[in-house]
Design an enzyme around this catalytic site. Sequence first.
Site, PDB file in Angstrom:
ATOM      1  N   LYS A  13      82.448  -0.273  24.231  1.00  0.00           N
ATOM      2  CA  LYS A  13      82.534  -1.328  23.224  1.00  0.00           C
ATOM      3  C   LYS A  13      81.646  -1.012  22.015  1.00  0.00           C
ATOM      4  O   LYS A  13      82.061  -1.170  20.878  1.00  0.00           O
ATOM      5  CB  LYS A  13      82.103  -2.684  23.804  1.00  0.00           C
ATOM      6  CG  LYS A  13      82.939  -3.173  24.967  1.00  0.00           C
ATOM      7  CD  LYS A  13      82.574  -4.594  25.350  1.00  0.00           C
ATOM      8  CE  LYS A  13      81.174  -4.775  25.890  1.00  0.00           C
ATOM      9  NZ  LYS A  13      80.920  -4.121  27.185  1.00  0.00           N
ATOM     10  N   ARG A  88      80.249 -13.461  27.595  1.00  0.00           N
ATOM     11  CA  ARG A  88      80.371 -12.793  28.889  1.00  0.00           C
ATOM     12  C   ARG A  88      80.663 -13.794  30.002  1.00  0.00           C
ATOM     13  O   ARG A  88      80.809 -13.389  31.155  1.00  0.00           O
ATOM     14  CB  ARG A  88      79.073 -12.086  29.223  1.00  0.00           C
ATOM     15  CG  ARG A  88      79.042 -10.600  28.864  1.00  0.00           C
ATOM     16  CD  ARG A  88      77.648 -10.126  29.163  1.00  0.00           C
ATOM     17  NE  ARG A  88      77.527  -8.751  29.479  1.00  0.00           N
ATOM     18  CZ  ARG A  88      76.997  -7.845  28.641  1.00  0.00           C
ATOM     19  NH1 ARG A  88      76.667  -8.180  27.432  1.00  0.00           N
ATOM     20  NH2 ARG A  88      76.832  -6.611  29.042  1.00  0.00           N
ATOM     21  N   ARG A 123      74.867   8.210  29.679  1.00  0.00           N
ATOM     22  CA  ARG A 123      74.580   7.469  28.453  1.00  0.00           C
ATOM     23  C   ARG A 123      73.089   7.548  28.087  1.00  0.00           C
ATOM     24  O   ARG A 123      72.227   7.460  28.960  1.00  0.00           O
ATOM     25  CB  ARG A 123      74.990   6.012  28.649  1.00  0.00           C
ATOM     26  CG  ARG A 123      74.848   5.191  27.409  1.00  0.00           C
ATOM     27  CD  ARG A 123      75.801   4.047  27.386  1.00  0.00           C
ATOM     28  NE  ARG A 123      75.317   2.921  28.175  1.00  0.00           N
ATOM     29  CZ  ARG A 123      75.870   1.718  28.093  1.00  0.00           C
ATOM     30  NH1 ARG A 123      76.915   1.507  27.334  1.00  0.00           N
ATOM     31  NH2 ARG A 123      75.393   0.741  28.814  1.00  0.00           N
ATOM     32  N   ARG A 156      68.672   3.966  29.513  1.00  0.00           N
ATOM     33  CA  ARG A 156      68.299   2.568  29.690  1.00  0.00           C
ATOM     34  C   ARG A 156      68.029   2.313  31.158  1.00  0.00           C
ATOM     35  O   ARG A 156      68.750   2.823  32.009  1.00  0.00           O
ATOM     36  CB  ARG A 156      69.465   1.673  29.235  1.00  0.00           C
ATOM     37  CG  ARG A 156      69.440   1.400  27.764  1.00  0.00           C
ATOM     38  CD  ARG A 156      70.742   0.832  27.266  1.00  0.00           C
ATOM     39  NE  ARG A 156      71.298  -0.232  28.077  1.00  0.00           N
ATOM     40  CZ  ARG A 156      72.401  -0.909  27.746  1.00  0.00           C
ATOM     41  NH1 ARG A 156      73.029  -0.634  26.620  1.00  0.00           N
ATOM     42  NH2 ARG A 156      72.869  -1.847  28.532  1.00  0.00           N
TER      43      ARG A 156
END
Length: 210
Positions: A13, A88, A123, A156
Amino acid sequence: MKLILLGAPGAGKGTQAEKICEKLHIPTISTGNIIRAALKNGTEMGLKAKAYMEAGQLVPDEVVIGIIKDRLKDDDCKNGFILDGFPRTIPQAQALVDMGIDIDKVIDIEVPDEKIIARMSGRRVCSKCANSYHMEYKKPKVDGVCDACGGELVQRKDDAPETVLARLEEYHEMTEPLKGFYDKLGKLKVVEGQEDVSDTTSLVFAALED
Ligand code: AMP
């Protein structure tokens, strides 16, 4: 144009939001980025959100709804915006309705769980400006260094494998029902996430014009 990007965590996204932002010149509003910034700055909201976020759980609705209410009042949202990571839950979607915000389109990027799990492990995000990269699909020019600001790229905490599973479970339970919510309103466009980011972008742009 007022847009929502829907999809599991790691569906891409954020990357697609950047592309739409370049094309339409409207800001991306990512509740995840706003919360991470608050956490880094040690604000009260950041402290409230910390435990939820690190466990891969959703931050309570009233906290994120408050964030969005404030942010959408800013001048740069006058001509539209892209919501990335909000809503969400159904109460969050209902809050937008109650705020009188008429969303034009909801683009749902569909990626199977197995692919998400593989993607999330690669990521990396910039520790300074929060730009995101992928060790395979969206490499920085220099390993471990942000193209935009030179900051260090890190994983993260909530991209750790066990947290990813918790986030996916929460996505299926709490966020997926939003597809039905927006489909009933005739606003839902489904895009199948592709291996190549630019192929997904073409499908997203086609969905915007549809
Ligand atoms: P993201 O960067 O969008 O994946 O968000 C990272 C984390 O921030 C999530 O796992 C949640 O803990 C929290 N978060 C971000 N947006 C929301 C939201 N709309 N509702 C609840 N929690 C959120």
